[in-house]
Design a protein around this motif. Structure first.
Motif, PDB file in Angstrom:
ATOM      1  N   ARG A 148      23.055  45.781  53.691  1.00 11.98           N
ATOM      2  CA  ARG A 148      23.003  45.698  52.307  1.00 11.98           C
ATOM      3  C   ARG A 148      24.276  46.388  51.666  1.00 11.98           C
ATOM      4  O   ARG A 148      24.960  47.383  52.155  1.00 11.98           O
ATOM      5  CB  ARG A 148      21.878  46.681  51.741  1.00 11.98           C
TER       6      ARG A 148
ATOM      7  N   ASP B 141      27.731  34.237  48.011  1.00 10.66           N
ATOM      8  CA  ASP B 141      26.965  35.221  47.164  1.00 10.66           C
ATOM      9  C   ASP B 141      25.461  35.148  47.397  1.00 10.66           C
ATOM     10  O   ASP B 141      24.489  35.611  46.897  1.00 10.66           O
ATOM     11  CB  ASP B 141      27.135  34.902  45.504  1.00 10.66           C
TER      12      ASP B 141
ATOM     13  N   GLY C 183      13.191  42.694  45.151  1.00  8.17           N
ATOM     14  CA  GLY C 183      14.200  41.824  45.494  1.00  8.17           C
ATOM     15  C   GLY C 183      13.938  40.485  45.089  1.00  8.17           C
ATOM     16  O   GLY C 183      12.720  40.172  44.732  1.00  8.17           O
TER      17      GLY C 183
ATOM     18  N   TYR D  65      18.932  39.930  46.146  1.00  3.97           N
ATOM     19  CA  TYR D  65      19.360  41.014  45.291  1.00  3.97           C
ATOM     20  C   TYR D  65      18.175  41.873  45.019  1.00  3.97           C
ATOM     21  O   TYR D  65      17.499  41.486  44.416  1.00  3.97           O
ATOM     22  CB  TYR D  65      19.943  40.369  44.132  1.00  3.97           C
ATOM     23  N   SER D  66      18.676  43.204  44.990  1.00  2.67           N
ATOM     24  CA  SER D  66      17.768  44.212  44.685  1.00  2.67           C
ATOM     25  C   SER D  66      18.229  45.149  43.642  1.00  2.67           C
ATOM     26  O   SER D  66      19.534  45.435  43.715  1.00  2.67           O
ATOM     27  CB  SER D  66      17.150  45.000  45.688  1.00  2.67           C
TER      28      SER D  66
ATOM     29  N   GLN E 112      15.560  36.427  45.440  1.00  2.00           N
ATOM     30  CA  GLN E 112      16.386  35.512  46.376  1.00  2.00           C
ATOM     31  C   GLN E 112      17.284  34.820  45.412  1.00  2.00           C
ATOM     32  O   GLN E 112      16.964  34.189  44.406  1.00  2.00           O
ATOM     33  CB  GLN E 112      15.346  34.695  47.167  1.00  2.00           C
TER      34      GLN E 112
ATOM     35  N   ALA F 105      21.901  35.644  48.843  1.00  2.00           N
ATOM     36  CA  ALA F 105      21.551  36.930  49.358  1.00  2.00           C
ATOM     37  C   ALA F 105      20.306  37.395  48.512  1.00  2.00           C
ATOM     38  O   ALA F 105      19.912  36.668  47.684  1.00  2.00           O
ATOM     39  CB  ALA F 105      22.568  38.355  49.092  1.00  2.00           C
TER      40      ALA F 105
ATOM     41  N   GLY G 178      16.013  35.065  40.244  1.00  2.00           N
ATOM     42  CA  GLY G 178      16.900  34.393  41.335  1.00  2.00           C
ATOM     43  C   GLY G 178      16.443  33.192  41.362  1.00  2.00           C
ATOM     44  O   GLY G 178      15.621  32.614  40.469  1.00  2.00           O
TER      45      GLY G 178
ATOM     46  N   TRP H 120      22.781  47.010  41.015  1.00  2.00           N
ATOM     47  CA  TRP H 120      22.231  46.115  41.768  1.00  2.00           C
ATOM     48  C   TRP H 120      23.087  45.864  43.337  1.00  2.00           C
ATOM     49  O   TRP H 120      24.142  46.049  43.172  1.00  2.00           O
ATOM     50  CB  TRP H 120      22.681  44.635  41.173  1.00  2.00           C
ATOM     51  N   TYR H 121      22.184  45.494  44.227  1.00  2.00           N
ATOM     52  CA  TYR H 121      22.760  45.618  45.565  1.00  2.00           C
ATOM     53  C   TYR H 121      22.225  44.107  46.221  1.00  2.00           C
ATOM     54  O   TYR H 121      21.438  43.497  45.418  1.00  2.00           O
ATOM     55  CB  TYR H 121      21.962  46.679  46.578  1.00  2.00           C
ATOM     56  N   ARG H 122      22.879  43.778  47.139  1.00  2.00           N
ATOM     57  CA  ARG H 122      22.530  42.649  47.960  1.00  2.00           C
ATOM     58  C   ARG H 122      22.459  42.551  49.250  1.00  2.00           C
ATOM     59  O   ARG H 122      23.278  43.400  49.853  1.00  2.00           O
ATOM     60  CB  ARG H 122      23.339  41.325  47.226  1.00  2.00           C
ATOM     61  N   GLN H 123      21.824  41.714  49.800  1.00  2.00           N
ATOM     62  CA  GLN H 123      21.579  41.747  51.555  1.00  2.00           C
ATOM     63  C   GLN H 123      21.563  40.144  52.040  1.00  2.00           C
ATOM     64  O   GLN H 123      20.510  39.627  51.515  1.00  2.00           O
ATOM     65  CB  GLN H 123      20.495  42.573  52.168  1.00  2.00           C
TER      66      GLN H 123
END
Length: 121
Positions: A45, A89, A114, A93-94, A116, A91, A9, A36-39
């Motif tokens: 999320r 975009d 995660g 990311y995890s 950033q 967030a 990140g 991959w997820y993001r919040q």
């Protein structure tokens, strides 16, 4: 429980690219689904991309054509190549490893800490 460690990140200008990595403590070719997820701040999320054990991938609509999920099974690492980044975009990311594709927005499976991603306009 699979241990997952994300990296890659950072801060990038709009239109730029980043590649995220997720190193797993288990053999990823045996894991049914990696994603991959993001919040983003103040938001729930959301799933960004998934890769299934057989290699099939799918993407959330906002990132289709810009992001690519891939894996290196020899290194037990999953990647997320992000091109043409936009401020939206931004967030944390995890990475996630789970045994089922059902209910992809649940908390199930193993999660990394995660990383950033910040995209400036």
């Amino acid at each position: 429980q699979v241990q997952l460690v994300e990296s890659g990140g950072g801060l990038v200008e709009a239109g730029g690219s980043l590649r995220l990595s997720c190193a797993a403590s288990a053999t990823i070719s045996t894991i049914p689904v990696m994603g991959w997820y993001r919040q983003a701040p103040g938001k729930v999320r959301e799933l960004v991309a998934r890769i299934f054990r057989g290699g099939i991938t799918n993407y959330a609509d906002p990132v289709k054509g810009r992001f690519t999920i891939s894996r290196d099974t020899a290194k037990n690492t999953v990647f997320l190549q992000m091109n043409n980044l936009k401020p939206e975009d931004t967030a944390v990311y995890s990475c996630n490893a789970r045994i089922t594709a059902v209910n992809p927005n649940s908390d199930s499976g193993s999660w990394g800490q995660g990383t950033q991603v910040t995209v400036s306009s």
